[in-house]
Design an enzyme around this catalytic site. Structure first.
Site, short mmCIF file in Angstrom:
data_model
loop_
_atom_site.label_atom_id
_atom_site.label_comp_id
_atom_site.label_asym_id
_atom_site.label_seq_id
_atom_site.Cartn_x
_atom_site.Cartn_y
_atom_site.Cartn_z
N ASP A 99 48.73 -2.26 124.25
CA ASP A 99 49.84 -2.89 124.98
C ASP A 99 49.42 -4.33 125.30
O ASP A 99 48.40 -4.55 125.95
CB ASP A 99 50.10 -2.12 126.26
CG ASP A 99 51.56 -2.11 126.65
OD1 ASP A 99 52.22 -3.14 126.46
OD2 ASP A 99 52.04 -1.09 127.15
N ASP A 200 55.01 -6.38 125.46
CA ASP A 200 55.78 -6.16 126.69
C ASP A 200 56.83 -7.25 126.88
O ASP A 200 56.54 -8.44 126.73
CB ASP A 200 54.80 -6.13 127.87
CG ASP A 200 55.47 -5.81 129.18
OD1 ASP A 200 55.99 -4.70 129.30
OD2 ASP A 200 55.46 -6.68 130.08
N GLU A 254 59.07 -4.64 123.02
CA GLU A 254 59.89 -4.10 124.09
C GLU A 254 60.86 -5.19 124.52
O GLU A 254 60.44 -6.31 124.83
CB GLU A 254 59.03 -3.66 125.28
CG GLU A 254 59.86 -2.99 126.36
CD GLU A 254 59.36 -3.23 127.77
OE1 GLU A 254 59.74 -2.45 128.67
OE2 GLU A 254 58.63 -4.20 128.00
N HIS A 323 56.48 5.06 130.45
CA HIS A 323 55.92 4.85 131.79
C HIS A 323 56.91 4.23 132.75
O HIS A 323 56.66 4.21 133.97
CB HIS A 323 54.68 3.96 131.69
CG HIS A 323 55.00 2.60 131.14
ND1 HIS A 323 55.38 2.40 129.82
CD2 HIS A 323 55.00 1.38 131.71
CE1 HIS A 323 55.61 1.11 129.62
NE2 HIS A 323 55.39 0.47 130.75
N ASP A 324 58.05 3.72 132.25
CA ASP A 324 59.07 3.10 133.10
C ASP A 324 60.31 3.97 133.27
O ASP A 324 61.24 3.56 133.96
CB ASP A 324 59.51 1.75 132.50
CG ASP A 324 58.46 0.67 132.65
OD1 ASP A 324 57.67 0.74 133.61
OD2 ASP A 324 58.43 -0.24 131.80
#
Length: 554
Positions: A99, A200, A254, A323-324
């Site tokens: 990430d 990200d 993302e 994770h979000d």
């Protein structure tokens, strides 16, 4: 014919290391803990791990506030631990995607510390600074976490932009030195042997010239000036050329507020990215106040959204959790009466649509959302700040009046520790976990799923095996049937003369399906109910959340 690549054939497993497994008993997941659990991933059958940030960080936003991109946060372990993880993964033919956080750093990063103290120095222009009245932000842009996206810094006597937490100042991508520094960082990790990056919020890198005020009626005020901004393709093309070109490393973007038109441009054959994450389908349950409200959705909404993206992109990123996001069985299924059935129905969609599936830790055992009795029980900075803003604005009276929304939406739902067994703290740690374990861990855990027949875990393993065996489930075309059916989700995946028919009753009541798409000679490949006939015999009678896959000649 779609070009064949490893990342199209892969099933990716996302690890949030802070909550995955703790090897040293300090209550905080770590890299040795991940290594200890690799046999689980190998048995599950995944091909790639996406590892959430493990870089040096003050952890104000759980690692997405990076203070040193080339060091490991000590609570996670050492660089030697990371090297061993990569070696162990590759020994199992499992790839590793890291990430990367290119839009912002931590305010503790050396770049920011020098930028604030030396405005005319080497790093003075690394961030987005604006002079002005200390009591009047430069514009009306909002942070995604609530409140103004600007913070006044007394040391530099200027405002800095932070589209996320106040401790996450946005980098100034107009500065070519910033772009070079990020490319150098990414190449450093590629040279260590990783297999790609998940980038990200990468469509936020470019901000509009002059930083004009945004439309306050937008859910995210100012977003029209920084989502898919004016130089975004220039920046991403540069990343592609300087980092990814000439390698088989995957580039996954993302992208908040992504529409299909931009997604096509980002992932076109000459585009800068291989895959993008969009969030339209996980926004279907937003209410009138946006994501901090819970609205109604139905299967027709879900089918229409998924079908549009299936037809609109050559290759999709497939996910229901990360994770979000809250747990999908609690959000889109029935986590009480039909937890097994609805979790496996969701697994069927995830692993049989056209695209690369991403399985989030715990999803493969049907982990559910938790309970949070007060705001003090919430660790997620996004939830805490937004709830406080809503209370301060008078939009809600107190925590209790918005608790149902928080328990449906908070990112802490995805961050409770992985449930390995029924021992103390679900086998996650011998110490006190950094966030409480979900109370249902004694029943829902890896060990019990291994013993239970049938189980969510065994169904995931069977589907992943089937996806590997039937190329139609990877490279086959996708065609939806009965799009207006309010109970059934039916589609075919076809490659040459092989066809797989996917039939899902995505409802809590029985359904009858008389399918033109299904031949009498079709054979059952997989299903989440027992005692189903190997061949169809007239209309199909499907139980609540029943899923079946049939194979036949095209």
């Amino acid at each position: 014919m779609t070009e064949r690549t490893w990342w199209k054939e892969a099933v990716v497993y996302q690890i949030y290391p802070k909550s995955f497994s703790d090897a040293d008993g300090d209550g905080f997941g770590d890299l040795p803990g991940v290594i200890d659990r690799l046999d689980h991933l190998e048995r599950l059958g995944v091909d790639c791990v996406w590892l959430n940030p493990v870089y040096q960080s003050p952890q104000r936003d759980n690692g997405y506030d990076v203070s040193d991109y080339r060091a490991i946060y000590p609570e996670f372990g050492t660089m030697d631990d990371w090297d061993r993880l990569l070696e162990e993964l590759h020994a199992r033919d499992i790839r590793l995607v890291m990430d990367m956080v290119p839009n912002h750093t931590s305010s503790d990063h050396e770049w920011f510390q020098r930028s604030r103290s030396e405005p005319d120095g080497e790093y003075g222009d690394y961030y987005i600074w604006r002079d002005g009245d200390p009591d009047e932000p430069p514009n009306n842009w909002e942070s995604f976490f609530g409140g103004s996206a600007w913070e006044y810094d007394a040391e530099r006597e200027a405002w800095y932009l932070h589209l996320y937490d106040v401790s996450q100042p946005d980098l100034n991508w107009r500065n070519p030195d910033v772009r070079d520094a990020m490319a150098d960082t990414m190449n450093w990790w590629l040279e260590k042997g990783i297999d790609g990056f998940r980038l990200d919020v990468v469509n936020l890198l470019s901000k509009a010239e002059g930083l004009p005020d945004g439309d306050p009626s937008n859910d995210w005020t100012g977003s029209e000036h920084f989502v898919n901004g004016p130089r975004i393709f220039e920046y991403l093309d540069e990343i592609h050329e300087n980092v990814f070109a000439g390698t088989d490393a995957v580039a996954i973007g993302e992208m908040p507020n992504l529409d299909l038109e931009h997604a096509r441009r980002y992932t076109a054959p000459d585009g800068p990215l291989d895959l993008v994450f969009h969030f339209e389908h996980v926004g279907l349950d937003f209410g009138e106040r946006g994501r901090w409200d819970v609205g109604d959705w139905d299967l027709l909404d879900l089918k229409e959204t998924l079908d549009r993206w299936q037809g609109g992109l050559d290759w999709n990123s497939l996910f229901f959790e990360n994770h979000d996001q809250p747990r999908s069985v609690s959000r889109f299924g029935d986590d009480e009466r039909y937890r097994y059935e609805s979790a496996t129905a969701l697994a069927t969609i995830l692993l049989t649509l056209r695209g690369t599936p991403f399985v989030y830790q715990g999803q493969e055992i049907g982990m559910t959302n938790g309970t949070f009795e007060s705001l003090d029980d919430i660790s997620d900075v996004d939830t805490v700040r937004n709830v406080r803003e809503l209370i301060a604005a008078g939009a809600v009276a107190d925590y209790e009046s918005i608790r149902h929304v928080v328990e449906h939406r908070t990112r802490d739902n995805a961050r409770t520790p992985m449930q390995w067994d029924d021992t103390a703290h679900a086998g996650f740690t011998d110490g006190e976990p950094w966030i409480p374990v979900n109370e249902n861990y004694a029943d829902i855990n890896v060990a019990s799923e291994r013993e239970r027949t049938p189980s969510v875990l065994s169904f995931y393993e069977a589907l992943i095996d089937l996806r590997r065996e039937r190329e139609a489930l990877v490279y086959g075309s996708y065609d939806i049937h009965r799009p207006d059916d309010e109970q059934l989700f039916v589609y075919t995946r076809t490659l040459d003369d092989d066809q797989v028919v996917v039939v899902i009753n995505f409802s809590d009541s029985a359904a009858t399906a008389d399918l033109d798409a299904l031949d009498a000679e079709a054979s059952l490949l997989c299903g989440n109910y027992d005692d189903v006939a190997a061949e169809p015999n007239g209309p199909l009678e499907l139980g609540p959340y029943e899923a079946r896959l049939y194979g036949q000649s095209a």
